[in-house]
Design an enzyme around this catalytic site. Sequence first.
Site, PDB file in Angstrom:
ATOM      1  N   HIS A  71      -4.400  -5.101  -2.016  1.00  0.00           N
ATOM      2  CA  HIS A  71      -3.217  -4.374  -2.493  1.00  0.00           C
ATOM      3  C   HIS A  71      -3.636  -2.946  -2.862  1.00  0.00           C
ATOM      4  O   HIS A  71      -4.733  -2.728  -3.375  1.00  0.00           O
ATOM      5  CB  HIS A  71      -2.602  -5.083  -3.702  1.00  0.00           C
ATOM      6  N   ASN A  90       5.291 -10.114  -5.418  1.00  0.00           N
ATOM      7  CA  ASN A  90       4.029  -9.772  -6.084  1.00  0.00           C
ATOM      8  C   ASN A  90       4.366  -9.367  -7.512  1.00  0.00           C
ATOM      9  O   ASN A  90       4.922  -8.300  -7.740  1.00  0.00           O
ATOM     10  CB  ASN A  90       3.361  -8.599  -5.329  1.00  0.00           C
ATOM     11  N   LYS A  92       2.413  -8.696  -9.960  1.00  0.00           N
ATOM     12  CA  LYS A  92       1.462  -7.761 -10.593  1.00  0.00           C
ATOM     13  C   LYS A  92       1.145  -8.250 -12.012  1.00  0.00           C
ATOM     14  O   LYS A  92       1.001  -9.445 -12.223  1.00  0.00           O
ATOM     15  CB  LYS A  92       2.015  -6.335 -10.581  1.00  0.00           C
ATOM     16  N   GLY A 126       6.701   0.966  -5.626  1.00  0.00           N
ATOM     17  CA  GLY A 126       7.151   1.185  -6.996  1.00  0.00           C
ATOM     18  C   GLY A 126       7.770   2.552  -7.224  1.00  0.00           C
ATOM     19  O   GLY A 126       7.998   2.958  -8.359  1.00  0.00           O
ATOM     20  N   GLU A 164      -2.957  -1.125  -5.238  1.00  0.00           N
ATOM     21  CA  GLU A 164      -3.354  -0.890  -6.632  1.00  0.00           C
ATOM     22  C   GLU A 164      -4.811  -1.306  -6.861  1.00  0.00           C
ATOM     23  O   GLU A 164      -5.498  -0.744  -7.706  1.00  0.00           O
ATOM     24  CB  GLU A 164      -2.382  -1.622  -7.578  1.00  0.00           C
ATOM     25  N   GLU A 208       2.163  -1.642   3.683  1.00  0.00           N
ATOM     26  CA  GLU A 208       2.751  -1.067   2.473  1.00  0.00           C
ATOM     27  C   GLU A 208       2.316   0.385   2.319  1.00  0.00           C
ATOM     28  O   GLU A 208       1.210   0.646   1.825  1.00  0.00           O
ATOM     29  CB  GLU A 208       2.276  -1.849   1.246  1.00  0.00           C
ATOM     30  N   SER A 243       9.207  -0.714  -2.288  1.00  0.00           N
ATOM     31  CA  SER A 243      10.574  -0.511  -2.770  1.00  0.00           C
ATOM     32  C   SER A 243      11.612  -1.286  -1.971  1.00  0.00           C
ATOM     33  O   SER A 243      12.715  -0.784  -1.716  1.00  0.00           O
ATOM     34  CB  SER A 243      10.913   0.992  -2.797  1.00  0.00           C
TER      35      SER A 243
HETATM   36  C1  PEP Z   1       4.153  -4.288  -4.130  1.00  0.00           C
HETATM   37  O1  PEP Z   1       3.790  -4.524  -5.261  1.00  0.00           O
HETATM   38  O2  PEP Z   1       3.463  -4.692  -3.183  1.00  0.00           O
HETATM   39  C2  PEP Z   1       5.386  -3.547  -3.926  1.00  0.00           C
HETATM   40  C3  PEP Z   1       5.767  -3.306  -2.699  1.00  0.00           C
HETATM   41  O3  PEP Z   1       6.072  -3.132  -5.034  1.00  0.00           O
HETATM   42  P1  PEP Z   1       7.602  -2.580  -5.077  1.00  0.00           P
HETATM   43  O4  PEP Z   1       8.428  -3.544  -4.284  1.00  0.00           O
HETATM   44  O5  PEP Z   1       7.954  -2.575  -6.528  1.00  0.00           O
HETATM   45  O6  PEP Z   1       7.582  -1.225  -4.461  1.00  0.00           O
END
Ligand code: PEP
Length: 254
Positions: free
Chosen positions: A98, A10, A12, A176, A100, A170, A216
């Site tokens: 997501h 992803n 972003k 992040g 965000e 998630e 992460s």
């Molecule tokens: C994500 O954007 O869905 C995500 C898991 O980001 P990261 O791997 O950077 O934590």
Amino acid sequence: MTRKILLMGNWKMNHTIEEAIDFCEKIKEEGLVRQGKSRGILLGVAPSYLSLQQVKRHAHGLIVAAQDCHYEDHGAYTSNVSIPMLEEVGVNWSIIGHSEKRTYEGETSFTCNRKIRALVAHDFHVVYCVGETLKEYEAGLTKDVVEEQIRTGLMHLTKEDIANVVIAYEPVWSIGTGKNASAEIAEDICHFIRTLIEEQFGKVAAGKILILYGGSVKPNNIHEYISQEDVDGALVGGASLKSESFKELLVNCY
Ligand code: PEP
């Protein structure tokens, strides 16, 4: 039941069109899609809307997903992108829900449901994201939150529809932040999600659906996740941006 593994990047709000094409070319030079396929591992990326058309042209077998879409085919929805617009550039995958989008833009499981139903009606594949906030985690509410997100997000879907859906668990506190959930937590919640899918859609659907962990995920921890019974891959943010790191994610799955 052996399920495939899916590694979905992803991106972003990262990568210009030029950078996105460069990534695709490096993946092609390394033959990563072929390497993955031979081991039952699918690779995909979700670039910005602006990059989708070019990434699709340079994908060479990579799955290309949008990061969101609108549930209406057209209309007065400033700044949004519709499913027919995605179809026009050859895209037939989308991430939905997501954290965000939920945190900053008021996405709810109800709006996710409208989008998912519209997507499956267009025969798209969906990566539906669920997960609890840190406050909810600390209050021991993870399963309640995830259950609501699954039940509402997937309501009115049929057994045929669910075949086009991938779930990504998630935990918001791990996205992040560098604070990845333990493999045990990931397995516990992914297993729980599979039982919810079984209740709603039956054993066959539950056995087939791909459930990813995200938060992460890095080359040095991917293997612990995909070694879990109910974790079928990962949705990866930061570690999916560079082709070198994407390659390491793949190689460390073996
Ligand atoms: C994500 O954007 O869905 C995500 C898991 O980001 P990261 O791997 O950077 O934590």
